[in-house]
Design an enzyme around this catalytic site. Sequence first.
Site, PDB file in Angstrom:
ATOM      1  N   ARG A 163     -16.650  -2.128  -2.172  1.00 41.81           N
ATOM      2  CA  ARG A 163     -15.460  -1.275  -2.295  1.00 41.81           C
ATOM      3  C   ARG A 163     -14.465  -1.850  -3.299  1.00 41.81           C
ATOM      4  NH1 ARG A 163     -14.620  -0.457   2.564  1.00 41.81           N
ATOM      5  NH2 ARG A 163     -12.684  -1.459   3.124  1.00 41.81           N
ATOM      6  N   ASP A 194       0.795  -1.237   0.000  1.00 39.03           N
ATOM      7  CA  ASP A 194       0.000   0.000   0.000  1.00 39.03           C
ATOM      8  C   ASP A 194       0.823   1.281   0.000  1.00 39.03           C
ATOM      9  OD1 ASP A 194      -2.575  -0.876  -0.410  1.00 39.03           O
ATOM     10  OD2 ASP A 194      -2.843  -1.440   1.687  1.00 39.03           O
ATOM     11  N   TRP A 206     -12.852   0.138  -6.271  1.00 35.78           N
ATOM     12  CA  TRP A 206     -11.414   0.236  -6.596  1.00 35.78           C
ATOM     13  C   TRP A 206     -11.216  -0.141  -8.064  1.00 35.78           C
ATOM     14  CZ3 TRP A 206      -9.808   3.234  -3.171  1.00 35.78           C
ATOM     15  CH2 TRP A 206      -9.748   2.983  -1.812  1.00 35.78           C
ATOM     16  N   ASP A 218      -7.587  -3.768  -4.960  1.00 30.06           N
ATOM     17  CA  ASP A 218      -7.268  -2.450  -4.398  1.00 30.06           C
ATOM     18  C   ASP A 218      -5.934  -1.919  -4.919  1.00 30.06           C
ATOM     19  OD1 ASP A 218      -8.561  -4.426  -2.834  1.00 30.06           O
ATOM     20  OD2 ASP A 218      -8.481  -3.250  -1.020  1.00 30.06           O
ATOM     21  N   SER A 242     -12.742 -13.849   5.310  1.00 30.33           N
ATOM     22  CA  SER A 242     -11.598 -14.116   6.184  1.00 30.33           C
ATOM     23  C   SER A 242     -11.083 -12.874   6.894  1.00 30.33           C
ATOM     24  CB  SER A 242     -10.467 -14.744   5.355  1.00 30.33           C
ATOM     25  OG  SER A 242     -10.155 -13.894   4.267  1.00 30.33           O
ATOM     26  N   THR A 255     -12.261 -14.082  -1.645  1.00 30.96           N
ATOM     27  CA  THR A 255     -12.471 -12.780  -1.008  1.00 30.96           C
ATOM     28  C   THR A 255     -11.722 -12.689   0.302  1.00 30.96           C
ATOM     29  OG1 THR A 255     -14.111 -11.067  -0.658  1.00 30.96           O
ATOM     30  CG2 THR A 255     -14.522 -13.189   0.456  1.00 30.96           C
TER      31      THR A 255
HETATM   32  N1  GLY Z   1      -7.495  -1.434   0.685  1.00 31.84           N
HETATM   33  C1  GLY Z   1      -8.153  -1.997   1.797  1.00 31.84           C
HETATM   34  C2  GLY Z   1      -9.580  -1.642   1.872  1.00 31.84           C
HETATM   35  O1  GLY Z   1     -10.150  -1.064   0.953  1.00 31.84           O
HETATM   36  O2  GLY Z   1     -10.170  -1.971   2.912  1.00 31.84           O
END
Ligand code: GLY
Length: 391
Positions: free
Chosen positions: A236, A104, A240, A164, A359, A224
């Site tokens: 989300r 990240d 992304w 993401d 998870s 997932t």
């Molecule tokens: N990138 C982690 C989230 O969106 O929770």
Amino acid sequence: MITREQLENYPLPTDEEINSALDTAAELVKKNTDEFFDCFPKANSENNFYGKSYNTDWTEGFWTGEVWLAYERCGDERLKEAALCQVESFLNRIEKHINVDHHDMGFLYTPSCVAAYMLTGSEKGKKAALMAADNLMMRFQEKGQFFQAWGAMDDRDNYRLIIDCLMNMPLLFWASEVTGDSRYSDKAKAHIKTAMDYVVREDNSTYHTYFFDPDTGASVRGVTNQGNRDGSAWARGQAWGIYGSALAYEKTGNEAYIDIFRRVTDYFIEHLPEDLVPYWDFDFDTGSSEPRDSSAGVIAVCGMLEMAKRLPENEARYYTAAAKRILKAVMDMCAVESAQQSNGLLLHGTYARKTPTNSCHNGGVDECNTWGDYFYMEALTRLTKNWELYW
Ligand code: GLY
């Protein structure tokens, strides 16, 4: 699910509403810098109030990004001082290698340090962001051609990418631009291609994560972490995918990503509930008692507004209007209006909802989260000026 007619019946926000929402957000950020001047809000609030974090999570870049956006809005020098003070913290973090063994780097260093360099010419911001890009480069797996999201690089159980990570790629394109070294953008292009080849399903929903075989690099399966189940569309993650495909096209010019954008965005829009604020997973629809994820809504809005710049007029008009309607729905249901209500900007986000079929660890359910706050401000900013993106 909604029809196109239902979507088009939803009101558009007025310019006055957008400007007033951005002024409120900027004022709240200004106020919140009293509490978070040289430190950061945690990833999510508890009962709508954030505690303090000291730059050890994947999320601190969003707060500094909010401070920069507030600075862009009102030009207050104290905001600039706060953001530059936080840039020091990001430089220290990467120099000392504090919790940076993950992918990240873009979420952390783009809205904070790349933005600092863009807006003020900060050499510390530039140095920190380039070091973060170098750090991210160490996570490229040749077998499979992707950036590994989490865990040790020799851990077979972590041999996967996550959707993401498309948002971490702009840091590498920026690093190539600044240094003239194409190794960063070459790896980013390879990762984006791999991700797009595997995370988008035939029905245009997306997998959150995708495993590869560490010995051969062959694709294995989609799984997932934060979605409801392996086969569902985590809201989300889908968002992304929307912003990630818009940026992928902007950075590479590869027209295949326009088509991916259309597919994942149309799925997102069609699966919204009637009030347009997404539930945290598209397994849930109008009338469900499951929590929302307002952050998914605003991330999708930013992606649509970005891609609209490069689409034929008809399509650009459609996605811009859809984005504005979603933003209005989120503003009306989720925007924080006063510092008494919250020290965040956007209520009703969901970080991670534990279910028997995923998870993740449960946390930040029906709370503010810092990326929701940041992308809410980015979406409003995009609609008030010709914004030069940090990504
Ligand atoms: N990138 C982690 C989230 O969106 O929770």
